[in-house]
Design an enzyme around this catalytic site. Structure first.
Site, mmCIF file in Angstrom:
data_model
loop_
_atom_site.group_PDB
_atom_site.id
_atom_site.type_symbol
_atom_site.label_atom_id
_atom_site.label_comp_id
_atom_site.label_asym_id
_atom_site.label_seq_id
_atom_site.Cartn_x
_atom_site.Cartn_y
_atom_site.Cartn_z
ATOM 1 C CE LYS A 106 -4.498 -1.511 0.975
ATOM 2 N NZ LYS A 106 -5.541 -1.766 1.946
ATOM 3 N NE ARG A 115 -8.084 -7.784 0.093
ATOM 4 C CZ ARG A 115 -7.586 -7.083 -0.903
ATOM 5 N NH1 ARG A 115 -6.529 -6.332 -0.719
ATOM 6 N NH2 ARG A 115 -8.151 -7.124 -2.092
HETATM 7 N N1 HH2 Z 1 -7.675 -3.244 0.341
HETATM 8 C C1 HH2 Z 1 -7.956 -3.267 -0.981
HETATM 9 C C2 HH2 Z 1 -9.072 -3.966 -1.459
HETATM 10 N N2 HH2 Z 1 -9.878 -4.657 -0.616
HETATM 11 N N3 HH2 Z 1 -10.399 -5.372 1.569
HETATM 12 C C3 HH2 Z 1 -10.143 -5.364 2.885
HETATM 13 N N4 HH2 Z 1 -10.924 -6.056 3.742
HETATM 14 N N5 HH2 Z 1 -9.070 -4.675 3.409
HETATM 15 C C4 HH2 Z 1 -8.230 -3.950 2.614
HETATM 16 O O1 HH2 Z 1 -7.301 -3.315 3.147
HETATM 17 C C5 HH2 Z 1 -8.479 -3.935 1.211
HETATM 18 C C6 HH2 Z 1 -9.598 -4.665 0.712
HETATM 19 C C7 HH2 Z 1 -7.075 -2.533 -1.941
HETATM 20 O O2 HH2 Z 1 -6.028 -3.347 -2.402
HETATM 21 P P1 HH2 Z 1 -6.042 -4.139 -3.788
HETATM 22 O O3 HH2 Z 1 -7.160 -5.119 -3.864
HETATM 23 O O4 HH2 Z 1 -4.707 -4.733 -3.980
HETATM 24 O O5 HH2 Z 1 -6.208 -3.015 -4.882
HETATM 25 P P2 HH2 Z 1 -7.454 -2.494 -5.731
HETATM 26 O O6 HH2 Z 1 -8.487 -1.947 -4.813
HETATM 27 O O7 HH2 Z 1 -6.843 -1.426 -6.611
HETATM 28 O O8 HH2 Z 1 -8.009 -3.645 -6.526
#
Ligand code: HH2
Length: 277
Positions: free
Chosen positions: A221, A255
Site C-alpha cells: 500500500k 490480506r
Molecule cells: N484493500 C484493498 C481492497 N480490498 N479489503 C479489505 N478487507 N481490506 C483492505 O485493506 C483492502 C480490501 C485494496 O487493495 P487491492 O485489492 O490490492 O487493490 P485495488 O483496490 O486497486 O483492486
C-alpha cells in the site's frame, strides 16, 4: 476457532493469510495480470500452495481515484473465477464487493465470505448478507474511493475507526447477521493519510481487543511508498514488516499479494508472541 465459510472452513486459531486476486484491468498492484479465468486460477493455485487460507476475488478496484464498475461488468469478471476456484481449491473463496447483487451471485457461485470495503452500507446489503449466512468482513472507509484521499480528517482516528466498526457490527447484527460471523478491518489507505495509517497500526491492539477477529490489508500500500519512497513492485519487505506488527497486536487475517513471505513471517511472529510467561 473455525469459521464456517459455506462449507469450507477457515481456522482462526492461528493468524492466516488471505491471498489477493484482482480480476480487474486497473488494480494498483496487480491490475490486468489475472484478467482471464485461466490466469486467475493458476495464480490462486500458487497462492494456496504458498499457504493462503482463503482467496479474495475482486472485480472492482477501490484504489484512490478508481472509477466505479457497472453491475453487469463486475458479475462478468468475478463469477467464472469464483466458480472455477470453488471447484478446484480446498480453501474458501471470498468476494470483495460493495454490491448486494454481486454478493448474492458470488455466494451462489461458491463464495464463502463477503469482504465489503463499504461495511455493508449499500442499500439492502446487510439484509442480503444476513440471508446468505456467510461470514462478512466490515471495513472502515472515510468517503468514497474516487475522492477519499483528497482531505481525510479525524479528531482521533483510532477512536473514530473503532466506533464506526462497532456501530456497523451492531447494525449488521440487528439486520440478522450472526455476531460470530463478523470480522472487522480498519481499512488501511481508505480515506487516511500516512499519519492516520501509522497511528491505526501502532494502536491496532485497541481494535483487536474488541472481541471480533481483525483482518488487515497493508500489502504494497501507498503508506509504504510514502515512508520509503518505493514503487509498488519494491514494497515486499516493508509490507511483511507491517504484517508482523499487525499480527503481534492480535490481527487474525492478513490480506496480502505476497503469500509465502507473509505467511512465514507471521508464523515466526506468532511463535514468539505465544511463548508462555
Ligand atoms: N484493500 C484493498 C481492497 N480490498 N479489503 C479489505 N478487507 N481490506 C483492505 O485493506 C483492502 C480490501 C485494496 O487493495 P487491492 O485489492 O490490492 O487493490 P485495488 O483496490 O486497486 O483492486
Amino acid at each position: 476457532m473455525l469459521l464456517d465459510c459455506a462449507g469450507k472452513s477457515l481456522d482462526l486459531s492461528q493468524p492466516q493469510v488471505m491471498g489477493v486476486l484482482n480480476v480487474t484491468p486497473d488494480s494498483f498492484s496487480d491490475g490486468g495480470d489475472f484478467f482471464s479465468t485461466d490466469a486467475a486460477l493458476e495464480r490462486a493455485r500458487r497462492m494456496v500452495e504458498e499457504g493462503a487460507a482463503i482467496i479474495d476475488v475482486g472485480g472492482e478496484s477501490t484504489r484512490p481515484g478508481a472509477q466505479p464498475v457497472p453491475l453487469e461488468e463486475e458479475l462478468r469478471r468475478v463469477l467464472p473465477v469464483i466458480e472455477a476456484l470453488h471447484r478446484s481449491l480446498p480453501v474458501p473463496v471470498s468476494i470483495d464487493t460493495r454490491k448486494p447483487q454481486v454478493m448474492r451471485a458470488a455466494v451462489a457461485a461458491g463464495a464463502g465470505l463477503i469482504n465489503d470495503v463499504n461495511a455493508l452500507r449499500a442499500e439492502g446489503a446487510a439484509a442480503v448478507a444476513a440471508d446468505l449466512g456467510v461470514p462478512v468482513c466490515l471495513m472502515h472507509m472515510q468517503g468514497e474511493p474516487q475522492s477519499m484521499q483528497t482531505a481525510p480528517r479525524y479528531t482521533d482516528v483510532v477512536d473514530e475507526v473503532i466506533g464506526f466498526l462497532l456501530d456497523r457490527a451492531e447494525a449488521c447484527i440487528a439486520a440478522g447477521v450472526a455476531r460470530q460471523r463478523i470480522l472487522l478491518d480498519p481499512g488501511f489507505g481508505f480515506g487516511k493519510t500516512a499519519g492516520h495509517n501509522l497511528r491505526l497500526l501502532r494502536y491496532l491492539d485497541r481494535l483487536t481487543a474488541q472481541g471480533y477477529p481483525v483482518l488487515v490489508g497493508l500489502s504494497r500500500k501507498s503508506l509504504i511508498g510514502q515512508i520509503l519512497d518505493l514503487p509498488v513492485d519494491k514494497r515486499l519487505y516493508p509490507g511483511v514488516a507491517l504484517a508482523v506488527l499487525a499480527v503481534w497486536q492480535g490481527a487474525a487475517i492478513v490480506r496480502s499479494h505476497d503469500v509465502r513471505e507473509t505467511r512465514e513471517a507471521i508464523r515466526m511472529c506468532r511463535a514468539v508472541r505465544d511463548v508462555q510467561p
